[in-house]
Design a protein around this motif. Structure first.
Motif, short mmCIF file in Angstrom:
data_model
loop_
_atom_site.label_atom_id
_atom_site.label_comp_id
_atom_site.label_asym_id
_atom_site.label_seq_id
_atom_site.Cartn_x
_atom_site.Cartn_y
_atom_site.Cartn_z
N UNK A 258 0.87 -1.18 0.00
CA UNK A 258 0.00 0.00 0.00
C UNK A 258 0.91 1.23 0.00
N UNK A 259 0.34 2.40 -0.33
CA UNK A 259 1.15 3.62 -0.43
C UNK A 259 2.01 3.85 0.81
N UNK A 260 1.40 3.73 2.01
CA UNK A 260 2.16 4.03 3.22
C UNK A 260 3.30 3.03 3.40
N UNK A 261 3.07 1.77 3.03
CA UNK A 261 4.13 0.75 3.17
C UNK A 261 5.28 1.03 2.20
N UNK A 262 4.93 1.41 0.97
CA UNK A 262 5.97 1.68 -0.03
C UNK A 262 6.78 2.91 0.38
N UNK A 263 6.09 3.94 0.90
CA UNK A 263 6.82 5.14 1.35
C UNK A 263 7.75 4.81 2.51
N UNK B 240 4.44 7.93 -13.07
CA UNK B 240 3.87 8.07 -11.73
C UNK B 240 4.67 7.24 -10.73
N UNK B 241 5.05 6.03 -11.15
CA UNK B 241 5.81 5.14 -10.27
C UNK B 241 7.16 5.78 -9.92
N UNK B 242 7.85 6.31 -10.94
CA UNK B 242 9.15 6.95 -10.69
C UNK B 242 9.04 8.09 -9.68
N UNK B 243 7.94 8.85 -9.78
CA UNK B 243 7.77 10.00 -8.88
C UNK B 243 7.83 9.58 -7.42
N UNK B 244 7.28 8.41 -7.12
CA UNK B 244 7.27 7.95 -5.72
C UNK B 244 8.72 7.77 -5.25
N UNK B 245 9.57 7.24 -6.12
CA UNK B 245 10.97 6.99 -5.75
C UNK B 245 11.75 8.30 -5.66
N UNK B 246 11.46 9.21 -6.61
CA UNK B 246 12.18 10.50 -6.64
C UNK B 246 11.95 11.25 -5.31
N UNK B 247 10.71 11.15 -4.78
CA UNK B 247 10.39 11.82 -3.50
C UNK B 247 11.31 11.37 -2.37
N UNK B 248 11.88 10.16 -2.50
CA UNK B 248 12.74 9.62 -1.45
C UNK B 248 14.22 9.67 -1.85
N UNK B 249 14.53 10.50 -2.81
CA UNK B 249 15.94 10.68 -3.20
C UNK B 249 16.48 9.56 -4.07
N UNK B 250 15.56 8.77 -4.66
CA UNK B 250 16.01 7.68 -5.55
C UNK B 250 15.73 8.10 -6.99
N UNK B 251 16.79 8.30 -7.75
CA UNK B 251 16.67 8.82 -9.11
C UNK B 251 16.54 7.68 -10.13
N UNK B 252 15.57 7.80 -11.06
CA UNK B 252 15.50 6.75 -12.09
C UNK B 252 16.74 6.81 -12.98
#
Ligand code: SAM
Length: 337
Positions: free
Chosen positions: A182-187, A303-315
Motif C-alpha cells: 500500500x502507499x504508506x508501506x511503499x513510502x 507516476x511510479x518513478x515519482x514515488x521513488x524521486x520523493x525519497x531521493x532515488x533517481x530513475x
C-alpha cells in the motif's frame, strides 16, 4: 552478535553461507497485533505476507507457471536479456534482495555479476526460512563461489541487517513485490532504503505495467491464484489456531481501474463467527462480506518513478519485455532524506 538484531559484522566478510535471524521468533514476523488491527478495520484485510507459509510459497511457484500469469515470464525475459547491461551500469556491487523467495530469476543477475566482476556477495531477505534454505542450496550448487547470506525477517529488519553489507550495493525487489505494498508501506520502505543505504547505492525493482482488465483478471483468476488466496485462511488457522471454514469462502479478484491495481479478496458465502484462539480474538462476518488479501499495483512508469524521486532515488534506466507488459527499473540514491 545476538541473532535477529542488526549485525555489527560486515556481511561481505562472512563465510560462504550465513543465516541471520534463525532464532527470531515467528511471532515477531507474523505479528498478531497487526493482524487483529487489519481484521478489525473497515474494510477488513489480511497482510499479503500471509500468502507465504510453505504451502503458499509452493502455490506461488505453481502460479508462476500458469499460462495466464505472464508476470514471471516477462520479468525473466527482461533479466535474461539485460542483466549484463544492468551490471555494466552499476559496476561491481553486493546484491541484496527483498522477498527473495527461491531466487530463481536472481540467478540470472548473479551470473552476470560473477562473469563481469568476478566474485560477488548476495544477501536474501525473506520471511520464509525454508524458502531461504532452498534458495541457498540452489544458488550455492550452481555458483559455489557465491558469498550467500540469508536474512530471515520482514523487509524493514532485513534492510537494517543488509545496511552492514560492505561496498556499493544493489538492492533488488523482483516478482512485482513492490506492487503488493500500500502507499504508506511503499513510502516507509523507500524512506528506510534511502536512510539506511548509502549515496550511490542502486535499487532494481520489477513492476507490472497497467494494461487491459481482461489480461489482468485472467492472471489472477486461474486455479493456482484461487488456491493461493484460499490458503491464506488455512495459514491463519494453523498459525493462530483459527476456525475459518475455507469452504465457506470464495476467491474474488478484480481490476480496480481508478486505483490502478488488481485486488484479491475472500468473500464469506455464509455469515460466520471467526475465532483466532491463540490471539484471543473473535469477530463476526456477514454473508457477502469481503476480506481484502492483496493488492497488485499496475503502474504507469512516470507516476511510479515519482514515488521513488520523493525519497531521493533517481530513475537511471528501465527495461521492458518484448510485449511491454512489465518493467524492471533501476534507481540510484542521489539525496539523503
Ligand atoms: C511475490 S513473491 C516473489 C518471490 C521472488 N522474488 C520472485 O520474483 O519470484 C514474494 C516473496 O516475498 C516474501 N515476503 C512477503 N512479504 C514479505 C515481508 N513483509 N518481508 C519479507 N519478505 C516478504 C515472500 O515470502 C515471498 O518469498
Amino acid at each position: 552478535m545476538p541473532q535477529g538484531h542488526p549485525s555489527k559484522h560486515k556481511l561481505g566478510e562472512r563465510q560462504k553461507r550465513t543465516i541471520i535471524g534463525a532464532d527470531l521468533p515467528e511471532t515477531e514476523i507474523f505479528r498478531g497485533d497487526l493482524l487483529i488491527q487489519s481484521l478489525s478495520a473497515s474494510p477488513r484485510s489480511i497482510g499479503s505476507m500471509y500468502y507465504y507459509d510453505d504451502t503458499g510459497s509452493a502455490l506461488f511457484e505453481r502460479l508462476c507457471q500458469e499460462d495466464s500469469y505472464y508476470l514471471f515470464r516477462a520479468e525473466e525475459e527482461i533479466l535474461a536479456q539485460y542483466t549484463k547491461s544492468i551490471a555494466d551500469v552499476t559496476g561491481p556491487v553486493s546484491l541484496v534482495e527483498l522477498g527473495a523467495g527461491t531466487a530463481q530469476k536472481t540467478t540470472l543477475l548473479i551470473n552476470a555479476y560473477m562473469e563481469k566482476h568476478g566474485s560477488t556477495s548476495y544477501a536474501a531477505i525473506d520471511i520464509n526460512r525454508s524458502i531461504l534454505e532452498k534458495a541457498a542450496e540452489n544458488l550455492l550448487s550452481m555458483t559455489p563461489d557465491l558469498n550467500f547470506t540469508g536474512i530471515i525477517g520482514v523487509y524493514q529488519t532485513g534492510l537494517e541487517h543488509a545496511a552492514n553489507v560492505t561496498g556499493q550495493k544493489l538492492l533488488v525487489c523482483l516478482g512485482a513485490s513492490a506492487g503488493n505494498m500500500y502507499d504508506d508501506e511503499l513510502h516507509r520502505l523507500l524512506h528506510s532504503v534511502s536512510s539506511l543505504f548509502s549515496l550511490g547505492d542502486y535499487f532494481l525493482v520489477g513492476i507490472d505495467l497497467d494494461k487491459r482488465s481482461d489480461i489482468l483478471e485472467a492472471a489472477y483468476n486461474n486455479q493456482s491464484a484461487i488456491l493461493t488466496n484460499l490458503c491464506v485462511l488455512q495459514h491463519l488457522n494453523w498459525r493462530f489456531d483459527g476456525n475459518f471454514n475455507v469452504f465457506q469462502f470464495r476467491h474474488v479478484a478484480f481490476h480496480n481501474k481508478s486505483l490502478c491495481r488488481m485486488e484479491a479478496h475472500l468473500e464469506a458465502m455464509q455469515a460466520q463467527s471467526v475465532n483466532l484462539k491463540r490471539l484471543d480474538f473473535s469477530f463476526f462476518l456477514e454473508k457477502g462480506e469481503m476480506i481484502r488479501t492483496e493488492i497488485m499495483r499496475k503502474v504507469n512508469l512516470l507516476t511510479f518513478n515519482d514515488i521513488f524521486i520523493k525519497h531521493g532515488l533517481n530513475p537511471v534506466h528501465h527495461w521492458t519485455d518484448s510485449k511491454r507488459r512489465y518493467a524492471v527499473c533501476l534507481f540510484q540514491i542521489v539525496n539523503a532524506p
